[in-house]
Design a protein around this motif. Structure first.
Motif, PDB file in Angstrom:
ATOM      1  N   GLY A 179     103.141  17.141  79.801  1.00 33.33           N
ATOM      2  CA  GLY A 179     102.153  16.713  80.781  1.00 33.33           C
ATOM      3  C   GLY A 179     101.900  17.795  81.812  1.00 33.33           C
ATOM      4  N   ILE A 180     100.709  17.776  82.408  1.00 36.19           N
ATOM      5  CA  ILE A 180     100.366  18.725  83.456  1.00 36.19           C
ATOM      6  C   ILE A 180      99.835  17.965  84.675  1.00 36.19           C
ATOM      7  CG2 ILE A 180      99.886  20.630  81.886  1.00 36.19           C
ATOM      8  CD1 ILE A 180      96.920  20.029  82.145  1.00 36.19           C
ATOM      9  N   GLU A 181      99.811  18.645  85.810  1.00 38.10           N
ATOM     10  CA  GLU A 181      99.294  18.063  87.042  1.00 38.10           C
ATOM     11  C   GLU A 181      97.778  18.227  87.064  1.00 38.10           C
ATOM     12  OE1 GLU A 181      98.943  15.895  89.487  1.00 38.10           O
ATOM     13  OE2 GLU A 181     100.959  16.464  90.191  1.00 38.10           O
ATOM     14  N   ILE A 182      97.046  17.145  86.795  1.00 34.33           N
ATOM     15  CA  ILE A 182      95.594  17.210  86.652  1.00 34.33           C
ATOM     16  C   ILE A 182      94.929  17.774  87.904  1.00 34.33           C
ATOM     17  CG2 ILE A 182      93.523  15.917  86.022  1.00 34.33           C
ATOM     18  CD1 ILE A 182      95.715  15.898  83.907  1.00 34.33           C
ATOM     19  N   ARG A 183      95.443  17.418  89.071  1.00 32.10           N
ATOM     20  CA  ARG A 183      94.827  17.847  90.323  1.00 32.10           C
ATOM     21  C   ARG A 183      94.854  19.360  90.506  1.00 32.10           C
ATOM     22  NH1 ARG A 183      98.358  14.184  94.260  1.00 32.10           N
ATOM     23  NH2 ARG A 183      99.905  15.064  92.831  1.00 32.10           N
ATOM     24  N   ASP A 184      95.718  20.037  89.786  1.00 26.84           N
ATOM     25  CA  ASP A 184      95.830  21.488  89.929  1.00 26.84           C
ATOM     26  C   ASP A 184      94.775  22.253  89.143  1.00 26.84           C
ATOM     27  OD1 ASP A 184      97.994  21.099  91.542  1.00 26.84           O
ATOM     28  OD2 ASP A 184      99.502  21.551  90.008  1.00 26.84           O
ATOM     29  N   TRP A 185      94.005  21.542  88.312  1.00 26.02           N
ATOM     30  CA  TRP A 185      93.058  22.205  87.427  1.00 26.02           C
ATOM     31  C   TRP A 185      91.631  21.921  87.880  1.00 26.02           C
ATOM     32  CZ3 TRP A 185      94.913  25.510  83.772  1.00 26.02           C
ATOM     33  CH2 TRP A 185      96.316  25.488  83.611  1.00 26.02           C
ATOM     34  N   HIS A 186      90.859  22.982  88.092  1.00 25.20           N
ATOM     35  CA  HIS A 186      89.473  22.856  88.540  1.00 25.20           C
ATOM     36  C   HIS A 186      88.645  22.186  87.448  1.00 25.20           C
ATOM     37  CE1 HIS A 186      90.856  25.563  91.625  1.00 25.20           C
ATOM     38  NE2 HIS A 186      91.138  26.490  90.726  1.00 25.20           N
ATOM     39  N   PHE A 187      87.670  21.373  87.869  1.00 28.28           N
ATOM     40  CA  PHE A 187      86.925  20.559  86.912  1.00 28.28           C
ATOM     41  C   PHE A 187      85.424  20.771  87.060  1.00 28.28           C
ATOM     42  CE2 PHE A 187      84.727  16.468  86.031  1.00 28.28           C
ATOM     43  CZ  PHE A 187      84.958  16.419  84.662  1.00 28.28           C
ATOM     44  N   LYS A 188      84.726  20.789  85.917  1.00 29.49           N
ATOM     45  CA  LYS A 188      83.260  20.905  85.923  1.00 29.49           C
ATOM     46  C   LYS A 188      82.650  19.628  85.345  1.00 29.49           C
ATOM     47  CE  LYS A 188      83.490  23.250  81.460  1.00 29.49           C
ATOM     48  NZ  LYS A 188      83.615  24.567  80.853  1.00 29.49           N
ATOM     49  N   GLU A 189      81.534  19.202  85.897  1.00 27.74           N
ATOM     50  CA  GLU A 189      80.878  17.964  85.473  1.00 27.74           C
ATOM     51  C   GLU A 189      80.040  18.155  84.214  1.00 27.74           C
ATOM     52  OE1 GLU A 189      81.029  14.907  86.583  1.00 27.74           O
ATOM     53  OE2 GLU A 189      82.192  15.155  88.417  1.00 27.74           O
ATOM     54  N   GLN A 190      79.518  19.360  84.014  1.00 28.23           N
ATOM     55  CA  GLN A 190      78.624  19.632  82.892  1.00 28.23           C
ATOM     56  C   GLN A 190      79.062  20.890  82.156  1.00 28.23           C
ATOM     57  OE1 GLN A 190      76.182  17.642  81.894  1.00 28.23           O
ATOM     58  NE2 GLN A 190      76.482  16.212  83.604  1.00 28.23           N
ATOM     59  N   PRO A 191      78.784  20.972  80.846  1.00 28.19           N
ATOM     60  CA  PRO A 191      79.080  22.214  80.117  1.00 28.19           C
ATOM     61  C   PRO A 191      78.328  23.384  80.735  1.00 28.19           C
ATOM     62  CG  PRO A 191      78.510  20.430  78.594  1.00 28.19           C
ATOM     63  CD  PRO A 191      78.188  19.932  79.977  1.00 28.19           C
ATOM     64  N   VAL A 192      78.929  24.557  80.711  1.00 29.64           N
ATOM     65  CA  VAL A 192      78.295  25.759  81.260  1.00 29.64           C
ATOM     66  C   VAL A 192      77.492  26.414  80.153  1.00 29.64           C
ATOM     67  CG1 VAL A 192      78.661  27.944  82.474  1.00 29.64           C
ATOM     68  CG2 VAL A 192      80.238  26.034  82.836  1.00 29.64           C
ATOM     69  N   LYS A 193      76.192  26.091  80.111  1.00 24.56           N
ATOM     70  CA  LYS A 193      75.343  26.586  79.024  1.00 24.56           C
ATOM     71  C   LYS A 193      75.208  28.099  79.078  1.00 24.56           C
ATOM     72  CE  LYS A 193      72.664  22.362  78.387  1.00 24.56           C
ATOM     73  NZ  LYS A 193      71.319  21.745  78.314  1.00 24.56           N
ATOM     74  N   GLY A 194      75.137  28.708  77.890  1.00 27.13           N
ATOM     75  CA  GLY A 194      74.970  30.146  77.797  1.00 27.13           C
ATOM     76  C   GLY A 194      76.188  30.930  78.243  1.00 27.13           C
ATOM     77  N   SER A 195      77.335  30.252  78.360  1.00 29.24           N
ATOM     78  CA  SER A 195      78.534  30.922  78.820  1.00 29.24           C
ATOM     79  C   SER A 195      79.262  31.571  77.650  1.00 29.24           C
ATOM     80  CB  SER A 195      79.424  29.909  79.546  1.00 29.24           C
ATOM     81  OG  SER A 195      80.505  30.544  80.163  1.00 29.24           O
ATOM     82  N   TYR A 196      80.564  31.727  77.768  1.00 30.86           N
ATOM     83  CA  TYR A 196      81.364  32.473  76.806  1.00 30.86           C
ATOM     84  C   TYR A 196      82.364  31.551  76.098  1.00 30.86           C
ATOM     85  CZ  TYR A 196      84.486  32.054  80.799  1.00 30.86           C
ATOM     86  OH  TYR A 196      85.238  31.536  81.826  1.00 30.86           O
ATOM     87  N   LEU A 197      82.890  32.020  75.005  1.00 27.66           N
ATOM     88  CA  LEU A 197      84.016  31.375  74.342  1.00 27.66           C
ATOM     89  C   LEU A 197      85.293  32.004  74.889  1.00 27.66           C
ATOM     90  CD1 LEU A 197      82.657  31.371  70.673  1.00 27.66           C
ATOM     91  CD2 LEU A 197      82.555  29.501  72.333  1.00 27.66           C
ATOM     92  N   PHE A 198      86.334  31.207  74.955  1.00 30.12           N
ATOM     93  CA  PHE A 198      87.592  31.664  75.555  1.00 30.12           C
ATOM     94  C   PHE A 198      88.741  31.349  74.623  1.00 30.12           C
ATOM     95  CE2 PHE A 198      91.049  30.758  78.863  1.00 30.12           C
ATOM     96  CZ  PHE A 198      91.287  32.100  79.129  1.00 30.12           C
ATOM     97  N   THR A 199      89.658  32.291  74.461  1.00 27.17           N
ATOM     98  CA  THR A 199      90.884  32.015  73.715  1.00 27.17           C
ATOM     99  C   THR A 199      92.044  32.665  74.451  1.00 27.17           C
ATOM    100  OG1 THR A 199      91.946  32.049  71.520  1.00 27.17           O
ATOM    101  CG2 THR A 199      90.745  34.027  72.154  1.00 27.17           C
ATOM    102  N   ILE A 200      93.143  31.942  74.574  1.00 28.88           N
ATOM    103  CA  ILE A 200      94.282  32.420  75.351  1.00 28.88           C
ATOM    104  C   ILE A 200      95.569  32.057  74.631  1.00 28.88           C
ATOM    105  CG2 ILE A 200      94.229  30.324  76.786  1.00 28.88           C
ATOM    106  CD1 ILE A 200      95.340  32.054  79.101  1.00 28.88           C
ATOM    107  N   GLY A 201      96.495  32.976  74.620  1.00 31.16           N
ATOM    108  CA  GLY A 201      97.783  32.745  73.969  1.00 31.16           C
ATOM    109  C   GLY A 201      98.414  34.067  73.600  1.00 31.16           C
ATOM    110  N   ARG A 202      99.670  34.005  73.229  1.00 29.65           N
ATOM    111  CA  ARG A 202     100.361  35.221  72.782  1.00 29.65           C
ATOM    112  C   ARG A 202      99.564  35.869  71.657  1.00 29.65           C
ATOM    113  NH1 ARG A 202     104.575  35.811  68.905  1.00 29.65           N
ATOM    114  NH2 ARG A 202     104.706  33.549  68.659  1.00 29.65           N
TER     115      ARG A 202
END
Length: 422
Positions: A179-202
């Protein structure tokens, strides 16, 4: 369990791993993050949480210092000096466990030290299994041996139903999702159109960064890659193979996250003409920003991942996940509601254009309902109480029966289960 039992306040000693410090703003440190979150969750429920850890840690509950500094890396050769540090850590944690005020001990590895008698507290133990069975000391064909040898007040926790199946045959095991602390994560109401794909990990073959690059190339989206390269030959070789497909390497690790972070750091990279960009390892605060503004997070894993914190972190920000149907993914991502779970690369490529059908609020709500710190801590506290009730009503008090082991396990190794990272 009675209502009274559920609300009983317990004193829990977590014996942490010591690869990295236990603190909130880590870059890559999945097990440390989980330990920190359990500690915070237990405190929020009113329990007394004590974490045996290195002095460079920063926990919410009480810190019991065992060694001055964490080892600072994930992969070690197991030198005599390093083994001495580990034994010092466990010896001091054991001394704290025997002070008479601890109800339950929560371990995150160190099975070899438990079963060869180095760490043998006369108390109930909860052991979270962070790694696949093949990478732990409990192989499928050894489950019966472990069942007969283990102390009767030692219970195991799988971090997913998928992982639990890998330990098929092991007694005293249940599943508790991270589990994670939801309040610590910034939230967006709508998808960010024309944005980027993101991948994170080792950066490693099984995490599938090469597949993420293929998705970006086929869809025309900009791809942001983040993650550390560990000191492993296979990982470094894999990273070398990716370099020809990466258009820009940039180190943003030193940039502090403030109100101008997007304009000063992110926007110039997003506006440049480079498509595939590698950022290196991000801090916790940095990755929150990169999750938030992404069109989708790619999770093209090539192995049976036991959990995947990336999934719930991304969804907490309202950013859908595109993931392969491997490991615990189907337990975490709701296909068609919080992202898309696919069997093939072509399926992932096709799903990129369907991201706008996913409601970010549904992503966040799913994490809140199923993967919150409070939910995780409540499940652990209920398990602690069940074990403690059994322990207190038993006639078998005193030293736990680990001395019945007829054949000791291999000597403790700094690179063994307690220090393994997925």
């Amino acid at each position: 369990m009675t209502t009274k039992a559920k609300h009983k306040k317990l004193t829990v000693l977590q014996v942490a791993t010591i690869n990295k410090p236990i603190k909130p703003d880590l870059g890559y440190g999945p097990i440390e993050t989980v330990i920190y979150n359990i500690d915070k969750g237990l405190r929020s429920l009113g329990h007394r949480s004590i974490v045996a850890c290195s002095a460079d840690s920063c926990v919410t509950g009480e810190q019991h210092v065992t060694v001055q500094r964490s080892l600072g890396d994930y992969v070690r050769e197991g030198t005599q000096e390093q083994k001495k540090i580990v034994k010092t850590h466990l010896s001091r944690a054991l001394k704290r466990a025997k002070m008479g005020d601890i109800d339950v001990i929560h371990m995150h590895g160190w099975l070899d030290y438990i079963y060869d008698g180095i760490f043998s507290p006369p108390l109930p133990i909860v052991m979270t299994l962070h790694v696949p069975a093949n990478d732990s000391l409990i192989k499928k064909d050894h489950c019966q041996r472990f069942n007969t040898m283990q102390n009767p007040y030692m219970h195991f926790v799988a971090i997913s139903e998928y992982q639990k199946q890998q330990y098929n045959g092991l007694m005293n095991i249940k599943t508790i999702h991270h589990g994670i602390e939801i309040r610590d994560w910034h939230f967006k109401e709508q998808p960010v159109k024309g944005s980027y794909l993101f991948t994170i990990g080792r950066i490693t073959q099984v995490k599938g960064q090469d597949k993420a690059i293929e998705v970006a190339k086929k869809t025309g989206f900009k791809l942001i890659i983040a993650g550390c390269v560990q000191n492993k030959f296979a990982d470094q070789e894999f990273f070398e193979s990716l370099k020809g497909s990466i258009d820009l390497f940039v180190d943003i690790g030193k940039h502090r996250v403030d109100k101008d972070y997007y304009e000063k750091v992110m926007k110039p990279l997003l506006d440049c003409d480079k498509q595939i960009i590698y950022l290196g390892e991000l801090s916790s605060e940095q990755k929150k920003q990169w999750y938030l503004h992404a069109w989708a997070t790619l999770f093209p894993i090539q192995w049976g991942e036991p959990f995947g914190l990336v999934l719930i972190e991304s969804m907490a920000c309202g950013t859908p996940v595109l993931a392969f149907k491997e490991g615990a993914v189907p337990e975490i991502v709701v296909d068609g509601k919080t992202g898309f779970v696919m069997n093939s690369l072509d399926g992932m490529i096709g799903a990129v254009d369907r991201i706008n059908s996913i409601d970010p609020r549904e992503c966040q709500r799913h994490v809140q309902n199923h993967f919150s710190i409070t939910s995780m801590a409540q499940k652990y506290s209920e398990l602690y109480q069940q074990i403690l009730d059994k322990y207190k009503t038993s006639v078998n008090f005193g030293r736990l029966p680990i001395d019945n082991i007829s054949k000791p396990l291999p000597p403790g190794n700094i690179a063994s289960e307690g220090n393994y990272y997925a």
